[in-house]
Design a protein around this motif. Structure first.
Motif, PDB file in Angstrom:
ATOM      1  N   LEU A 205       7.318   3.915 -46.878  1.00  0.00           N
ATOM      2  CA  LEU A 205       8.437   3.393 -46.211  1.00  0.00           C
ATOM      3  C   LEU A 205       9.862   2.937 -46.668  1.00  0.00           C
ATOM      4  N   PHE A 229       9.122  -4.801 -40.785  1.00  0.00           N
ATOM      5  CA  PHE A 229       7.752  -4.146 -41.325  1.00  0.00           C
ATOM      6  C   PHE A 229       6.931  -5.449 -42.136  1.00  0.00           C
ATOM      7  N   THR A 264      -0.143   4.320 -38.422  1.00  0.00           N
ATOM      8  CA  THR A 264       0.631   4.924 -39.347  1.00  0.00           C
ATOM      9  C   THR A 264       0.915   6.394 -38.542  1.00  0.00           C
ATOM     10  N   LEU A 267       4.713   6.839 -36.973  1.00  0.00           N
ATOM     11  CA  LEU A 267       5.823   6.461 -37.843  1.00  0.00           C
ATOM     12  C   LEU A 267       6.971   7.722 -37.619  1.00  0.00           C
ATOM     13  N   TRP A 268       6.248   8.970 -37.818  1.00  0.00           N
ATOM     14  CA  TRP A 268       6.919  10.448 -37.941  1.00  0.00           C
ATOM     15  C   TRP A 268       7.805  10.602 -36.401  1.00  0.00           C
ATOM     16  N   LEU A 279      11.744   2.903 -34.384  1.00  0.00           N
ATOM     17  CA  LEU A 279      11.034   2.907 -35.377  1.00  0.00           C
ATOM     18  C   LEU A 279      10.705   1.588 -36.018  1.00  0.00           C
ATOM     19  N   VAL A 282       7.571   0.455 -34.386  1.00  0.00           N
ATOM     20  CA  VAL A 282       6.144   0.897 -35.060  1.00  0.00           C
ATOM     21  C   VAL A 282       6.165   0.554 -36.375  1.00  0.00           C
ATOM     22  N   GLY A 283       7.169   0.191 -37.242  1.00  0.00           N
ATOM     23  CA  GLY A 283       7.142  -0.537 -38.552  1.00  0.00           C
ATOM     24  C   GLY A 283       6.569  -1.875 -38.376  1.00  0.00           C
ATOM     25  N   VAL A 286       2.753  -1.586 -38.157  1.00  0.00           N
ATOM     26  CA  VAL A 286       2.158  -1.084 -39.356  1.00  0.00           C
ATOM     27  C   VAL A 286       1.808  -2.466 -40.253  1.00  0.00           C
ATOM     28  N   THR A 342      13.172  12.628 -42.026  1.00  0.00           N
ATOM     29  CA  THR A 342      12.070  12.138 -41.330  1.00  0.00           C
ATOM     30  C   THR A 342      10.800  12.452 -42.108  1.00  0.00           C
ATOM     31  N   PHE A 345       7.959   9.957 -43.580  1.00  0.00           N
ATOM     32  CA  PHE A 345       6.985   9.257 -42.934  1.00  0.00           C
ATOM     33  C   PHE A 345       5.613   9.657 -42.971  1.00  0.00           C
TER      34      PHE A 345
END
Length: 392
Positions: A205, A229, A264, A267-268, A279, A282-283, A286, A342, A345
């Protein structure tokens, strides 16, 4: 601050994320290899005896790395000086955790203490990247590393002065009379891939957030994304400390780690959409999933490893995080240079998926061994006086 400071400085001076990831990786590998040896020395001679020279050596190595990077030194020179930079990182986290285990033993407050320690760790992960990024982008490319070196020396010396809470030295720990390395315990060997995977999340990350924010023209958002995150990690750490767990730690870890691997996956996809808000969301997920896995793993150490090897055991795990972070950083950097901003990720997903497979397959080794009649726990009672007590 160290890892992201290296990435930002080296990327600025070389223009390559691959080179930045490689130097960061060399630092992490050196730390991973040397941290357990530092832990064994701390178990044998005491934390203060190891910590003070280590902090001073680290500041010297960071200074040399900054000087070479700003002088446009070749990559091989940066890699060479990255080795002592990583090898000399003071193992404050393992030492603090060893102090908690020494003070609390196997009591019910130990998981809460582990959670509290994780929260304070994650606070630095919230503040550190934001501060390092702000210093590197707003003051000077090397300012983040300068601040890291100053804080390491000052904080290390202040911590070394706290002798009252330090566990006693076990001078026979390396002499063969009290057992060998902490790696002799199968549970510790299972925990190593667990923490390698967690390191893959951190390292993947750090590089990928940097590449993503550069690609969208908002480099200052890098620290903010990583801070979100880490903030999720911190919030989950608070929750872990508040909850009175009914299940045993060795049962919770496989479940917690499976959740981490699953979160995870998006993430991509979030990064490919180009939205920093998505993003960041989603972080955050995680981060919320990382803390339970990490805290549970650290909690297991007290139940798997005797006191004489505990600092070493903790350094094997934190060293594994550093190694996973290093491998992930260099892999993510190479993927970014070759396939776009990207691609990195995918590294956290691959790292956590492999680690989840290992911990689910080998989970039987995480259960604490039943105490044998001759295996009495030893509790320190004053200087050089130890009283055997029965294990519950």
């Amino acid at each position: 601050m160290l890892t992201i400071g290296i990435v930002l400085l080296v990327q600025h001076t070389t223009g390559s994320f691959g080179a930045a990831g490689a130097v960061s990786a060399a630092t992490g590998v050196a730390m991973a290899l040397c941290a357990p040896q530092v832990g064994r020395l701390a178990d044998r001679f005491g934390q203060r005896a190891v910590l003070i020279p280590g902090a001073l050596a680290h500041a010297t190595a960071v200074t040399a790395l900054i000087t070479l990077a700003l002088s446009d030194a070749p990559l091989w020179a940066l890699l060479l000086v990255a080795v002592p930079t990583g090898a000399s990182v003071p193992q404050i986290g393992p030492m603090v955790r060893a102090r908690w285990a020494h003070r609390l033993g196997g009591g019910p407050l130990l998981p809460t203490a582990a959670a509290f320690e994780s929260v304070t760790d994650e606070l630095t992960f919230v503040v550190g990247p934001v501060l390092a990024t702000a210093l590197c982008t707003g003051v000077h490319p090397a300012a983040g590393l300068v601040a890291e070196a100053v804080l390491t020396v000052v904080g290390g010396l202040v911590f070394a002065a706290q002798t009252r809470t330090a566990p006693p030295a076990h001078r026979d720990a390396l002499a063969g009379r009290s057992g060998g390395s902490a790696l002799a315990e199968p549970g510790v060997r299972v925990l190593i891939p667990v923490f390698l995977g967690i390191g893959a999340v951190f390292g993947g990350l750090q590089v990928s957030f940097t590449a993503f924010t550069e690609a969208i023209g908002q480099p200052a958002a890098n620290g903010l994304l990583y801070g979100v995150f880490a903030g999720g990690n911190m919030l989950a750490g608070v929750a872990c400390g508040v909850i009175a767990w009914r299940s045993e730690a060795h049962h919770r870890l496989p479940r917690a780690y499976t959740v981490l691997a699953l979160v995870t996956v998006p993430l991509w996809f979030a990064a490919a959409g180009g939205s920093p808000v998505l993003l960041g969301a989603v972080g955050l997920l995680v981060g919320l999933a990382t803390a339970p896995a990490m805290i549970t793993g650290f909690t297991l150490v007290e139940r798997l490893v005797p006191a004489r090897s505990r600092t070493e055991a903790f350094t094997w795990l934190t060293g594994s995080v550093a190694l996973g972070q290093a491998l992930a950083a260099t892999t993510a950097g190479q993927l970014t240079d070759g396939f776009g901003s990207t691609a990195g990720f995918t590294v956290p997903l691959a790292g956590t998926a492999l680690a989840a497979l290992a911990v689910v397959t080998l989970r039987r080794h995480l259960a604490p061994r039943p105490a044998q009649p001759a295996e009495a726990r030893v509790v320190a009672r004053g200087a050089d006086h130890r009283v055997p007590v029965a294990v519950d």
